[in-house]
Design an enzyme around this catalytic site. Structure first.
Site, PDB file in Angstrom:
ATOM      1  N   ILE A  79       0.827  -1.213   0.000  1.00 19.36           N
ATOM      2  CA  ILE A  79       0.000   0.000   0.000  1.00 19.36           C
ATOM      3  C   ILE A  79       0.863   1.265   0.000  1.00 19.36           C
ATOM      4  O   ILE A  79       0.361   2.374  -0.131  1.00 19.36           O
ATOM      5  CB  ILE A  79      -1.002  -0.031   1.180  1.00 19.36           C
ATOM      6  CG1 ILE A  79      -1.794  -1.335   1.166  1.00 19.36           C
ATOM      7  CG2 ILE A  79      -1.970   1.135   1.147  1.00 19.36           C
ATOM      8  CD1 ILE A  79      -2.561  -1.624  -0.106  1.00 19.36           C
ATOM      9  N   GLY A  80       2.155   1.110   0.155  1.00 22.81           N
ATOM     10  CA  GLY A  80       3.013   2.283  -0.007  1.00 22.81           C
ATOM     11  C   GLY A  80       4.135   2.403   0.992  1.00 22.81           C
ATOM     12  O   GLY A  80       5.300   2.420   0.631  1.00 22.81           O
ATOM     13  N   SER A  81       3.815   2.494   2.272  1.00 16.68           N
ATOM     14  CA  SER A  81       4.887   2.736   3.233  1.00 16.68           C
ATOM     15  C   SER A  81       5.510   1.423   3.693  1.00 16.68           C
ATOM     16  O   SER A  81       4.838   0.392   3.751  1.00 16.68           O
ATOM     17  CB  SER A  81       4.356   3.507   4.438  1.00 16.68           C
ATOM     18  OG  SER A  81       3.336   2.777   5.062  1.00 16.68           O
TER      19      SER A  81
ATOM     20  N   TRP B 161      -8.295  14.568   7.227  1.00 20.43           N
ATOM     21  CA  TRP B 161      -7.283  14.355   8.256  1.00 20.43           C
ATOM     22  C   TRP B 161      -6.499  15.637   8.567  1.00 20.43           C
ATOM     23  O   TRP B 161      -5.417  15.589   9.142  1.00 20.43           O
ATOM     24  CB  TRP B 161      -6.369  13.196   7.891  1.00 20.43           C
ATOM     25  CG  TRP B 161      -7.060  11.869   8.089  1.00 20.43           C
ATOM     26  CD1 TRP B 161      -8.250  11.649   8.712  1.00 20.43           C
ATOM     27  CD2 TRP B 161      -6.606  10.578   7.663  1.00 20.43           C
ATOM     28  NE1 TRP B 161      -8.566  10.313   8.701  1.00 20.43           N
ATOM     29  CE2 TRP B 161      -7.584   9.631   8.058  1.00 20.43           C
ATOM     30  CE3 TRP B 161      -5.467  10.132   6.980  1.00 20.43           C
ATOM     31  CZ2 TRP B 161      -7.437   8.268   7.798  1.00 20.43           C
ATOM     32  CZ3 TRP B 161      -5.326   8.770   6.728  1.00 20.43           C
ATOM     33  CH2 TRP B 161      -6.307   7.848   7.132  1.00 20.43           C
TER      34      TRP B 161
ATOM     35  N   CYS C 276      -8.966   2.597   3.865  1.00 19.95           N
ATOM     36  CA  CYS C 276      -8.640   1.828   5.067  1.00 19.95           C
ATOM     37  C   CYS C 276      -9.851   1.140   5.688  1.00 19.95           C
ATOM     38  O   CYS C 276      -9.968   1.102   6.887  1.00 19.95           O
ATOM     39  CB  CYS C 276      -8.038   2.734   6.119  1.00 19.95           C
ATOM     40  SG  CYS C 276      -6.483   3.386   5.629  1.00 19.95           S
TER      41      CYS C 276
ATOM     42  N   GLU D 197      -8.937  -2.357   3.126  1.00 21.91           N
ATOM     43  CA  GLU D 197      -8.780  -3.219   4.287  1.00 21.91           C
ATOM     44  C   GLU D 197      -9.861  -4.276   4.246  1.00 21.91           C
ATOM     45  O   GLU D 197     -11.025  -3.961   4.043  1.00 21.91           O
ATOM     46  CB  GLU D 197      -8.918  -2.364   5.547  1.00 21.91           C
ATOM     47  CG  GLU D 197      -8.736  -3.120   6.832  1.00 21.91           C
ATOM     48  CD  GLU D 197     -10.030  -3.337   7.564  1.00 21.91           C
ATOM     49  OE1 GLU D 197     -10.498  -2.409   8.214  1.00 21.91           O
ATOM     50  OE2 GLU D 197     -10.577  -4.452   7.467  1.00 21.91           O
TER      51      GLU D 197
ATOM     52  N   HIS E 174      -2.373  -4.067  11.302  1.00 19.51           N
ATOM     53  CA  HIS E 174      -2.467  -3.377  12.600  1.00 19.51           C
ATOM     54  C   HIS E 174      -1.995  -4.279  13.721  1.00 19.51           C
ATOM     55  O   HIS E 174      -2.046  -3.917  14.885  1.00 19.51           O
ATOM     56  CB  HIS E 174      -3.898  -2.914  12.858  1.00 19.51           C
ATOM     57  CG  HIS E 174      -4.407  -2.004  11.785  1.00 19.51           C
ATOM     58  ND1 HIS E 174      -5.055  -2.478  10.672  1.00 19.51           N
ATOM     59  CD2 HIS E 174      -4.319  -0.663  11.633  1.00 19.51           C
ATOM     60  CE1 HIS E 174      -5.361  -1.461   9.897  1.00 19.51           C
ATOM     61  NE2 HIS E 174      -4.924  -0.345  10.444  1.00 19.51           N
TER      62      HIS E 174
HETATM   63  N1  GLN Z   1       0.165   4.986   1.289  1.00 19.95           N
HETATM   64  C1  GLN Z   1      -0.094   5.059   2.683  1.00 19.95           C
HETATM   65  C2  GLN Z   1       0.837   4.133   3.441  1.00 19.95           C
HETATM   66  O1  GLN Z   1       1.129   3.098   2.962  1.00 19.95           O
HETATM   67  C3  GLN Z   1      -1.512   4.689   2.987  1.00 19.95           C
HETATM   68  C4  GLN Z   1      -1.768   4.716   4.461  1.00 19.95           C
HETATM   69  C5  GLN Z   1      -3.225   4.633   4.826  1.00 19.95           C
HETATM   70  O2  GLN Z   1      -4.024   4.178   4.062  1.00 19.95           O
HETATM   71  N2  GLN Z   1      -3.560   5.039   5.998  1.00 19.95           N
HETATM   72  O3  GLN Z   1       1.232   4.404   4.546  1.00 19.95           O
HETATM   73 ZN    ZN Z   2      -5.012   2.193   4.692  1.00 20.67          ZN
END
Ligand code: GLN
Ligand code: ZN
Length: 779
Positions: free
Chosen positions: A446-448, A576, A659, A681, A710
């Site tokens: 998802i990226g990070s 946010w 999410c 999710e 999580h």
């Molecule tokens: N691209 C973001 C990450 O991977 C997405 C985070 C999220 O959806 N809260 O952290």
């Molecule tokens: Zn997310």
């Protein structure tokens, strides 16, 4: 004497996130449970004292929690599923943490309870699980212990509990379905609440607050009867102990209760808490229509618990004055718990006094509450003489920030075409598949990637100017090199650069936008010990400079695989952030959409073929009442997302991420975002959304998260293969992506890489099965 003042709930994480630090230390074996308990006690004492010193009359207790108040309520009612009991920990805190975040260790291996967003906030609650074997009974002394603790400190608090209606409406069975509310369960739950009320009467409490935010949602069949059944069993307990009466405050927030107000009013609660910010017009109309029962005090929620701008005293007084024409019994209250705002503006030394004076965090809101209550009882002459009122009025004279004419002009020139991507999705899809050449069930993240201590410390040093920019840049580049190499090594298909340069997916963008402000310490609890620090929209927004191009381009230069560019979408950035209150959310989102659109086009020009625009928070702010969904939100939020990507080439693949998976009911709107791929999710909970996707002829390709990020536990390959099988029973393999639930930044490398390795192995296993199947069917 001025009107009674009441706080619905106070932040519990601490001024400097002390609770987070000690609990995480405990998880890492660096602090003991006694340390955790001592810090908790200290924080409670400090928070009660702050409120008492401010002059608040009804100060909450039991608003404290180690992890989450719904989880506490489940434990209080003994709704602890067998799999957690079996862990047989010595200390109840360990069972609580296992329910909250899963557990893998000598005592066993369990996943956490599902987690969901708390109404329209970015706070997440744990979903209580109840099945036929659950024996509802009073199972904890937490609310009484905390009441006694405050009493020993000389403060008679108002204990706060999640009410039985909200608890039962949010709890689920083990299949994640709504509960069948049979008589036995309803009686058992109301019995425990009656017991709690009696106990508080004995302990000498004057008020007990039962939070029933679920009352602000649309009612389904049986809801009103459920409410009546519960409270007709509970309310007699108020006077069950001879000579000791306790008052019950039915507290509602995040919207209006107009559709059940008449019933509520007939019950004669001692107090009814109404949100006069989010539910203002409807709640006032209900009072107008049905009046207020003789012995009921209306707790007028006029101090916003959801935003950080100073209260407009004149507006609050207008509301209170209007209410007073309907009833003599009005208390002044926060509109919701202050859990959702940061602790205090003290220490925000980075903001100039003329800026800071526009904000009130939890501590400052206490003063606002008391000020407003005093002014509410003052006559016109006294109000005219009030310096507090005059100072407050000056904040709203319209001089705070000058409009940016260039932004207004750009928005004015947009036409319908700017909101529609060409060509249509089916056509794009073919072109993209040719361009990208990905296998079936493509894998991605998802990226990070994990933000190690080293990464965080390097970022902090760079921010403080302790290391040279070149040193920092070289460090980020080396992190990207490593994460690219490792992703190649384990065989992921679409790679990411890891987001190491980002402290936060919203703040990082805000830092490159005009019109934004940042705080140092304005943390708000998001889930468990996780906190977020939303930036503040101060003025009109525009992009100051390219934001992500450099690192995405660098990452792409290090590999032959496709690297996905990572952006945060406009709706999420606004949701946010702390939004402005002087212009609409719609307008703020459009300004943000233009800024991110510039970024999308720059990424594309830099050779990035896949761009993910996260809308992690889109569902979060969907209005609670169905009748408001479109006209108050989706009708502008979805077009704003389309505005961001409508100008890209057909071959550029646009992803989005969310999410949560509860979008069954807005499936068409999600499809209308017109992304090419959506990940969401889906691992904590059922896959019913895939049925809805199927039924709606959803065109967007889907990546339902295959494991829960999580939680620190590592899913096995076998478990993941089973999960993919479950997904493929409901979705067409040609349209499915394989990815985790969300970004990995909160996880450690030690669990991330094994988990991803298993995920890729699982995808390959299923790919091979599918290839065999199709071979078999050809033969
Ligand atoms: N691209 C973001 C990450 O991977 C997405 C985070 C999220 O959806 N809260 O952290
Ligand atoms: Zn997310």
């Amino acid at each position: 004497m001025s009107a009674l003042t009441s706080v619905s709930g106070f932040p519990r994480i601490g001024r400097d996130r002390e609770l987070k630090k000690v609990i995480e230390g405990y998880w890492k074996g660096k602090s003991s449970l006694d340390d955790v308990r001592a810090t908790a006690r200290q924080l409670r004492a400090e928070h009660w004292k702050l409120q008492a010193d401010a002059g608040v009359d009804l100060i909450p207790s039991n608003d404290f929690s180690y992890y989450d108040q719904m989880l506490d309520t489940a434990i209080l009612l003994n709704a602890i599923p067998e799999r957690y009991r079996r862990l047989s920990f010595e200390n109840p805190e360990d069972t609580l943490f296992a329910m909250g975040r899963g557990y893998q260790g000598p005592e066993g291996d369990v996943t956490a309870l599902p987690m969901k967003k708390w109404f329209t906030t970015n706070y997440h609650y744990l979903v209580p699980e109840i099945d036929a074997s659950t024996q509802i009974k009073l199972n904890s002394t937490k609310p009484f212990d905390e009441f006694n603790e405050a009493k020993a400190q000389g403060i008679l608090t108002k204990p706060v509990l999640i009410g039985p209606y909200t608890f039962l409406k949010l709890a689920r069975n083990p299949q994640a379905e709504e509960l069948e509310l049979d008589r036995g369960l309803v009686d058992a739950v109301s019995g425990v609440y009656a017991q709690i009320i009696r106990k508080f009467a004995e302990l000498g409490a004057l008020w007990v607050q039962l939070d029933e935010p679920y009352l602000v949602l649309d009612k389904e069949d049986g809801d009103t009867e459920l409410f009546k059944a519960l409270y007709s069993a509970i309310l007699p307990a108020r006077s069950a102990v001879a000579g000791k009466n306790v008052k019950v405050l039915l507290n509602t927030y995040f919207g209006n209760i107009a559709d059940i107000y008449e019933t509520v009013n007939l019950f004669g609660f001692d107090g009814v808490g109404l949100d006069l910010i989010e539910g203002r017009d409807e709640n006032l109309a209900a009072i107008e229509q049905y009046g207020v029962a003789e012995n009921t005090t209306i707790f007028a929620g006029v101090i916003n618990g959801r935003n950080i701008w100073r209260n407009n005293y004149a507006q609050s007084l207008g509301l209170l004055d209007a209410l007073k024409t309907k009833t003599g019994n009005v208390a002044v209250s926060t509109a919701s718990s202050l859990l959702h705002v940061p602790f205090s503006t003290q220490g925000e030394t980075g903001l100039k006094p003329e800026v800071l004076k526009h904000f009130a965090f939890a501590v400052e809101k206490l003063d606002e509450l008391v000020d407003v209550a005093k002014l509410a009882d003052a006559d016109d002459t006294l109000r005219k003489e009030s310096q507090a009122l005059a100072d407050n009025q000056a904040l709203f004279d319209g001089s705070r920030v000058a409009p940016d004419q260039a932004v207004a002009k750009r928005l004015a020139t947009l036409t319908d075409k700017d909101f529609v991507r060409q060509p249509a999705r089916a056509e794009r899809r073919k072109l993209q598949h040719e361009e990208l050449g990905l296998p079936q069930l493509p894998t991605t993240t998802i990226g990070s990637f994990p933000q190690t201590r080293e990464i965080r410390s390097m970022r902090a040093k760079a921010r403080k100017g302790e290391i040279a920019q070149e040193t920092y840049d070289a460090f980020i580049a080396s992190q990207i090199d490593q994460v690219i190499a490792r992703q190649e090594q384990i065989g992921l298909d679409v790679l990411v650069h890891g987001e190491f340069e980002r402290n936060d997916m919203v703040e990082y963008f805000g830092q490159h936008l005009n019109g934004y402000l940042f705080t140092k310490n304005a943390w708000v609890q998001s889930y468990g010990t996780r906190c977020v620090k939303p930036p503040i929209v101060w003025g009109d927004v525009s992009r100051a400079e390219p934001i992500t191009v450099r690192w995405s381009k660098y990452a792409q230069s290090r590999t032959k695989h496709v690297v996905k560019g990572m952006l945060t979408g406009p709706v999420t950035i606004l949701n946010w952030s702390w939004p402005r209150e002087d212009i609409s959310n719609e307008l703020q989102t459009q300004q943000l959409a233009l800024a991110i659109r510039d970024e999308v086009l720059d990424l594309e020009a830099a050779g990035i073929k896949v761009i993910q625009i996260d809308e992690a928070a889109l569902r979060e702010k969907l209005p609670l009442r169905r009748s408001d969904w479109h006209k108050k939100y989706l009708d502008w939020a979805i077009p704003a997302f389309r505005l961001v990507h409508s100008a890209v080439k057909p071959t550029t693949q646009i992803h989005t991420h969310m999410c949560y998976s509860e979008f069954n009911d807005i499936i068409k709107d999600i499809d209308n975002m017109d992304a090419d791929v959506i990940s969401f999710e889906a691992s904590r909970g059922d896959l019913v959304v895939l049925d809805a996707i199927h039924d709606a002829h959803f065109e967007t390709e889907v990546g339902p998260g295959v494991y829960d990020i999580h939680s620190p536990r590592i899913p096995s390959t076998k478990e993941l293969v089973e999960r993919i099988h479950a997904i493929l029973k409901k979705a067409d393999a040609g349209r499915v992506w394989i990815n985790p639930d969300c970004g990995l930044k909160t996880r450690g490398n030690e669990e991330t890489w094994p988990s991803l390795t298993h995920m890729v192995e699982a995808a390959k296993t299923v790919r091979a099965e599918l290839a065999n199947d199709s071979q078999a069917s050809r033969n």
